[in-house]
Design an enzyme around this catalytic site. Structure first.
Site, PDB file in Angstrom:
ATOM      1  N   GLY A  41      79.087  24.992  10.033  1.00  0.00           N
ATOM      2  CA  GLY A  41      78.283  25.998   9.329  1.00  0.00           C
ATOM      3  C   GLY A  41      76.818  25.881   9.742  1.00  0.00           C
ATOM      4  O   GLY A  41      76.166  26.871  10.098  1.00  0.00           O
ATOM      5  N   HIS A  42      76.294  24.640   9.708  1.00  0.00           N
ATOM      6  CA  HIS A  42      74.908  24.429  10.141  1.00  0.00           C
ATOM      7  C   HIS A  42      74.727  24.794  11.619  1.00  0.00           C
ATOM      8  O   HIS A  42      73.720  25.388  12.008  1.00  0.00           O
ATOM      9  CB  HIS A  42      74.515  22.959   9.940  1.00  0.00           C
ATOM     10  CG  HIS A  42      74.572  22.494   8.522  1.00  0.00           C
ATOM     11  ND1 HIS A  42      75.563  21.663   8.052  1.00  0.00           N
ATOM     12  CD2 HIS A  42      73.761  22.752   7.467  1.00  0.00           C
ATOM     13  CE1 HIS A  42      75.352  21.417   6.765  1.00  0.00           C
ATOM     14  NE2 HIS A  42      74.271  22.067   6.385  1.00  0.00           N
ATOM     15  N   GLY A 152      72.828  30.114   4.847  1.00  0.00           N
ATOM     16  CA  GLY A 152      74.220  30.529   4.827  1.00  0.00           C
ATOM     17  C   GLY A 152      74.526  31.441   3.651  1.00  0.00           C
ATOM     18  O   GLY A 152      73.989  31.261   2.548  1.00  0.00           O
ATOM     19  N   VAL A 181      81.120  29.883   7.608  1.00  0.00           N
ATOM     20  CA  VAL A 181      82.107  29.389   8.580  1.00  0.00           C
ATOM     21  C   VAL A 181      83.243  28.727   7.798  1.00  0.00           C
ATOM     22  O   VAL A 181      82.993  28.022   6.813  1.00  0.00           O
ATOM     23  CB  VAL A 181      81.467  28.382   9.559  1.00  0.00           C
ATOM     24  CG1 VAL A 181      82.499  27.821  10.520  1.00  0.00           C
ATOM     25  CG2 VAL A 181      80.330  29.054  10.322  1.00  0.00           C
ATOM     26  N   ARG A 192      80.065  18.922   0.941  1.00  0.00           N
ATOM     27  CA  ARG A 192      80.771  18.324  -0.202  1.00  0.00           C
ATOM     28  C   ARG A 192      82.289  18.302  -0.017  1.00  0.00           C
ATOM     29  O   ARG A 192      82.982  17.647  -0.792  1.00  0.00           O
ATOM     30  CB  ARG A 192      80.396  19.051  -1.505  1.00  0.00           C
ATOM     31  CG  ARG A 192      78.966  18.787  -1.944  1.00  0.00           C
ATOM     32  CD  ARG A 192      78.697  19.266  -3.355  1.00  0.00           C
ATOM     33  NE  ARG A 192      77.422  18.776  -3.858  1.00  0.00           N
ATOM     34  CZ  ARG A 192      76.293  19.482  -3.900  1.00  0.00           C
ATOM     35  NH1 ARG A 192      76.286  20.736  -3.475  1.00  0.00           N
ATOM     36  NH2 ARG A 192      75.182  18.956  -4.374  1.00  0.00           N
TER      37      ARG A 192
END
Lengths: 281, 281
Positions: A41-42, A152, A181, A192
Site C-alpha cells: 500500500g505504501h 491511502g 491495495v 495492523r
C-alpha cells in the site's frame, strides 16, 4: 537516498525546492507520510508520488499523539531497516526519520478535528485520535512543504479530515487520494494485519466480502442504504462491528447510494485488532 | 494599492513572491494582520514591514472567532474607509479585506492554544479567545505566505502564543515583535481606547503609571516580584484588576525580575472596557 532526522535540517534542505512556477526549474516535491512497517500500500503511494513529482520525500514517524491510552502504540510493528531498504529500492530521494523529541515539546499548540466530522465513525470510538493525526500532518507538511502529499483511501475519514484541514486553513499542498491495495483474497493491506492470527486472518475476509456484496447490490440497482447495511452486517456475522455506513464524499449520511459520490465504510474488531475498509462507488 | 477580498485570489497572486533565495529576485513579503480601526500602533507595524521587505500586505479582518459570547464584537470600532486611506498613505502594496464567509465555513478544523500557556492571564478570563486568534492567524499566514509577520508587544500573550505556534508547527514565517506605541501621557494605543469616556481615559493612565513605577523600582534594584506587584496594585487603586504578573519571556512566573528576560503584564477593566499593557525589561 538521503536520510535526515532533524526537522529543521530537512526544512532548510528543501527550502526553495517547491516552486514549480520558477524558471530555475525548482523541483516539485511529492510527499508520503507513513508510520513505518511499510507494505505494498505504501509502495503504491510512493510510486504515484514518483510519477507526479521530481523529488520524493517519505517520512517514517510512529506518531504517539494519535494513539489513545491503552491502544497499540507500544506493540505497533517496527521494521526500521526493512523500511529503509524498501524506500531505497522504491527510488525515494529523501527519507525523513525524526525522533519524537524532534517533533514535540511540552504544552503545544495543536490542531483540533471538526466538532462533527471529527467525532463520527473512527472519531467516535477514538475521540482524540484525529487531533493527533491533524497535528502531526500539519507539522510534516510545514517541514517538507510538498507540492503534493499522498494518502491511502483505506483511511477514508483521515483522508477526508486532512483534505478539509488543507482547504479550510488555506494550505498550499495538494492532497492526492490513492486506491487501497489488497491481498489476492481481498483483504485490504494494513500494518495492523501483522497482529492477526491465522484464524483472525480468515475471519477478516468477511470485511472485503461485505464490501464486494454491497458493490454487487449497487450493480443490481439496489441503492437503499438500510438494505445494503443490513446485508453487509449479515455477512460480517459475529464480528464486533463498530460501524457500517453509507456516506457521500463529504461524509454525510446517504439514504440511497449516489453513484460517483458514495463511500461505504466498515470498521470491525477481529480478535483484538481493529480493522477498517471501504469502497468508493 | 491593490485591494483583494478573495483569499484564494490573494494566495494565487502572491504565489512565488516569497522566495527570497531565488535568483529571479522574487520579493520578500512583510505582513501586518489587523482587525481594522487602525492607529499609530498599526502604522508603526506597517513602517517596520516596509523597512524589512520588498512587498507589504496588510489584512483588515474583524475575526469573530476570537470574541466570546457577550464580548464587544458588535460594537468593535469599524472605520473601513479611513483604514483604507491610512494603508494607502502608509505605502501598503496589498490590502486584504476578506468577508467572514470567505474565511470560515461550517464544522472546521481549528487551532487549539496550549493547555497551560493558552489558559493563563487573558486566556484565563477569555477561555477560547486564543483558539480563535491562532486559527485566524494560521489561515492568514497560509494565504499570504509572508517572509515576516508583525505583531505588537502590547498583546504580549498573543505574540507569545503565535511565536509558539510558528515554532512548534514548523511554519516558515518569521514573527517580528514591535514596540508598543503610546499617547504622550503614556496610554498604550488600542482600538478599544475609543470606548473610553473622558473620565475612563483619565483613570486608564493608572495602567502605564503602574508600569513606569515597576520600571523605576527595577532601576533601584528592587527585583522582588511580590514587592513590585504590590506597589503596582496600589497605583491601580480601585480599578478592577484581572492580573498583574512578572513573567519571563517564555511566560513562566518569576520570583525576581531577570533583566533582559522579563515582561510585566497588567490587565484591568476601566469602566466597561478591558485594557492591557506591559513592559519588557
Amino acid at each position: 537516498m538521503k536520510i535526515i532526522s532533524c526537522p529543521l535540517e530537512l526544512k532548510e534542505y528543501l527550502k526553495g525546492e517547491n516552486n514549480s512556477t520558477s524558471f530555475q526549474g525548482n523541483r516539485t516535491i511529492g510527499f508520503v507520510p507513513t508510520m513505518g512497517a511499510l507494505h505494498q500500500g505504501h509502495i503504491s503511494l510512493i510510486k504515484k508520488a514518483k510519477e507526479q513529482n521530481e523529488l520524493v520525500v517519505v517520512s517514517i514517524f510512529l506518531n504517539p499523539t494519535q494513539f489513545l491510552k491503552g491502544e497499540d502504540l507500544d506493540k505497533y510493528p517496527k521494521r526500521d531497516e526493512a523500511d529503509k531498504q524498501i524506500c531505497k529500492l522504491s527510488g525515494v530521494d529523501i527519507l525523513f526519520f525524526p525522533h519524537v523529541a524532534d517533533m514535540y515539546t511540552n504544552d503545544e499548540v495543536t490542531l483540533c478535528a471538526p466538532k462533527v466530522r471529527g467525532y463520527v465513525l473512527e472519531g467516535n470510538s477514538r475521540p482524540s485520535h484525529f487531533n493527533g493525526v491533524l497535528t502531526v500532518v500539519m507539522k510534516l507538511l510545514n517541514i517538507v512543504t510538498p507540492t503534493r502529499a499522498y494518502f491511502g483511501k483505506k483511511d477514508a475519514q483521515q483522508l477526508n479530515l486532512i483534505s478539509l484541514m488543507v482547504k479550510q486553513l488555506f494550505m498550499s499542498t495538494q492532497i492526492i487520494p490513492v486506491d487501497t491495495v489488497r491481498e489476492s483474497d481481498g483483504l485490504a493491506l494494513s500494518s495492523r494485519n501483522a497482529y492477526l492470527s491465522p484464524n483472525d486472518r480468515e475471519e477478516a475476509l468477511k470485511i472485503s466480502s461485505s464490501l464486494r456484496q454491497a458493490s454487487a447490490m449497487v450493480v443490481k440497482n439496489i441503492l437503499d442504504s438500510k438494505e445494503i447495511i443490513k446485508e453487509m452486517r449479515n455477512t460480517l456475522g459475529d464480528l464486533e462491528v463498530f460501524y457500517v455506513e453509507v456516506l457521500n464524499r463529504d461524509f454525510e449520511q446517504l439514504s440511497h447510494v449516489e453513484i460517483g459520490n458514495t463511500i461505504i465504510l466498515v470498521e470491525v474488531r477481529v480478535g483484538t485488532t481493529r480493522l477498517l475498509d471501504n469502497i468508493w462507488l
